[in-house]
Design an enzyme around this catalytic site. Sequence first.
Site, PDB file in Angstrom:
ATOM      1  N   GLY A  71       0.794  -1.199  -0.061  1.00 16.72           N
ATOM      2  CA  GLY A  71       0.057   0.016  -0.099  1.00 16.72           C
ATOM      3  C   GLY A  71       0.775   1.327  -0.003  1.00 16.72           C
ATOM      4  CB  THR A  72       3.844   2.514   2.060  1.00 14.15           C
ATOM      5  OG1 THR A  72       3.075   1.879   3.192  1.00 14.15           O
ATOM      6  CG2 THR A  72       4.725   3.378   2.215  1.00 14.15           C
ATOM      7  CG  ASN A 150      -6.290   3.805   8.912  1.00 19.05           C
ATOM      8  OD1 ASN A 150      -6.362   4.724   8.232  1.00 19.05           O
ATOM      9  ND2 ASN A 150      -5.271   4.065   9.720  1.00 19.05           N
ATOM     10  CD  GLN A 178      -7.744  -0.535   7.135  1.00 17.41           C
ATOM     11  OE1 GLN A 178      -8.476  -1.338   7.797  1.00 17.41           O
ATOM     12  NE2 GLN A 178      -6.542  -0.597   7.580  1.00 17.41           N
ATOM     13  CB  CYS A 325       1.944   3.330  10.955  1.00 10.82           C
ATOM     14  SG  CYS A 325       1.166   2.395   9.805  1.00 10.82           S
TER      15      CYS A 325
HETATM   16  C1  LIG Z   1      -1.943  -0.291   6.001  1.00 16.81           C
HETATM   17  C2  LIG Z   1      -2.234   0.744   5.072  1.00 16.81           C
HETATM   18  C3  LIG Z   1      -1.499   1.261   4.238  1.00 16.81           C
HETATM   19  C4  LIG Z   1       0.084   0.741   4.058  1.00 16.81           C
HETATM   20  O1  LIG Z   1       0.063  -0.478   3.382  1.00 16.81           O
HETATM   21  P1  LIG Z   1       1.426  -1.414   3.575  1.00 16.81           P
HETATM   22  O2  LIG Z   1       1.074  -2.394   2.616  1.00 16.81           O
HETATM   23  O3  LIG Z   1       1.384  -1.855   4.933  1.00 16.81           O
HETATM   24  O4  LIG Z   1       2.632  -0.438   2.925  1.00 16.81           O
HETATM   25  C5  LIG Z   1      -1.746   2.504   3.558  1.00 16.81           C
HETATM   26  N1  LIG Z   1      -3.172   2.720   3.562  1.00 16.81           N
HETATM   27  C6  LIG Z   1      -4.031   2.386   4.614  1.00 16.81           C
HETATM   28  C7  LIG Z   1      -5.420   2.878   4.721  1.00 16.81           C
HETATM   29  C8  LIG Z   1      -3.572   1.086   5.496  1.00 16.81           C
HETATM   30  O5  LIG Z   1      -4.604   0.810   6.300  1.00 16.81           O
END
Ligand SMILES: *Cc1c(COP(=O)(O)O)cnc(C)c1O
Length: 385
Positions: A71-72, A150, A178, A325
């Site tokens: 996600g990041t 989240n 999410q 985080c």
């Molecule tokens: C967990 C999360 C991310 C980050 O995703 P990763 O795969 O852990 O880097 C980004 N946005 C939201 C809303 C998240 O919950």
Amino acid sequence: MNTVYLDNAATTRVAPKVLEAMLPYFTEEFGNPSSFHSFGSSQMEAVEKARGQVARLLGAKCEEIYFTSGGTESDNQALRGAVKIDPDRRGIVTSAVEHPAVLETARALAGEGCALGIVEVNGDGELDLESLKKLVNQQTAIVSIMAANNETGVIMPLKEAADIAHKAGAVFHTDAVQMVGKSPIDVRALDIDILSLSAHKLHGPKGVGAIYIRKGIELPPMLTGGHQEKGVRSGTYNVPGIVGLGKASELALTHLKDAVIKEGILREAFEKRVLESCPGSFIVSSAASRRLPGTVTVIFRSIESEAVLTLLDMQGVYASSGSACSTGNKNSSHVLYAMGVDINLANSALRFSLSRYTTEEDIDRTVELLSKIVERLRRISPYTE
Ligand SMILES: *Cc1c(COP(=O)(O)O)cnc(C)c1O
């Protein structure tokens, strides 16, 4: 000791069928999909199968899905890429309650000269569409609004936000990490241009995700290298991870309807019973029009959330005091802050997030424990209405 895992917004367990699908790609099937020889190139079939599985979950076309490290990375590419598409459009508009992967990236880009507009939310954590309208203009490159928050679980009005972005000629991105696999999402119906998702939030492995980029949008890459993924995302394919994400997406689609209903029922029962058995507690965003089925933040007035978390932890019940985080740094939630929640109340906030594996017994045990813990802590710090 039986443990109860209610921190699925931070990460989820890998589904047994996902692990099973991944295993051969750590052993016999170790080739590089980009190789010329058939031993490697046959791995490409597994990658393409996974691409189809992810695409189906989103209502996208296969060729609109690109694999990333999570996600990041997807969020970074969306924002960092979008401000490079047109030199006359370098503005970013996003919300105050985004995940740091979006918010910190937007701030970093603001430091590099991009205009930044931050949309506010109301006391229930709902997006202020009027504020969004005012911030978007002809210099806006990208509007980035998360699909679901989240911490509060509030679902954002993506179609309305996308319409506002498109009217001004900007691209619309959503961090749907999410939402995907937890509630239905369709990129066509919602008119989404770019979407981020992450495998480990939907019972897949950590360190793999995807970015959906609508056909016709030329989003510049962040990584230069071997031109994998049509040059949109270079780097040797994480084949086991990609296969895991594909399988997790397929399972999520299969279970989606049942999981939404089951988690919704369990969460509502949980909320009702917590309110009854823990005096001085209330549910954050309870009046929001749409929320995720399985995510809830509860505030236990005048009680330190860390104290509750520690006592729950000792009994094998795992929840969170905000996003994983940001745990560890003592800054309280930027999400609750943006909602105007008093700092003392914000320090009393606990998040419980369910999954399709959550059982009625898990909820029973958690509520019983919570009522005892809250009663015990109230003797130290009493609460009066
Ligand atoms: C967990 C999360 C991310 C980050 O995703 P990763 O795969 O852990 O880097 C980004 N946005 C939201 C809303 C998240 O919950």
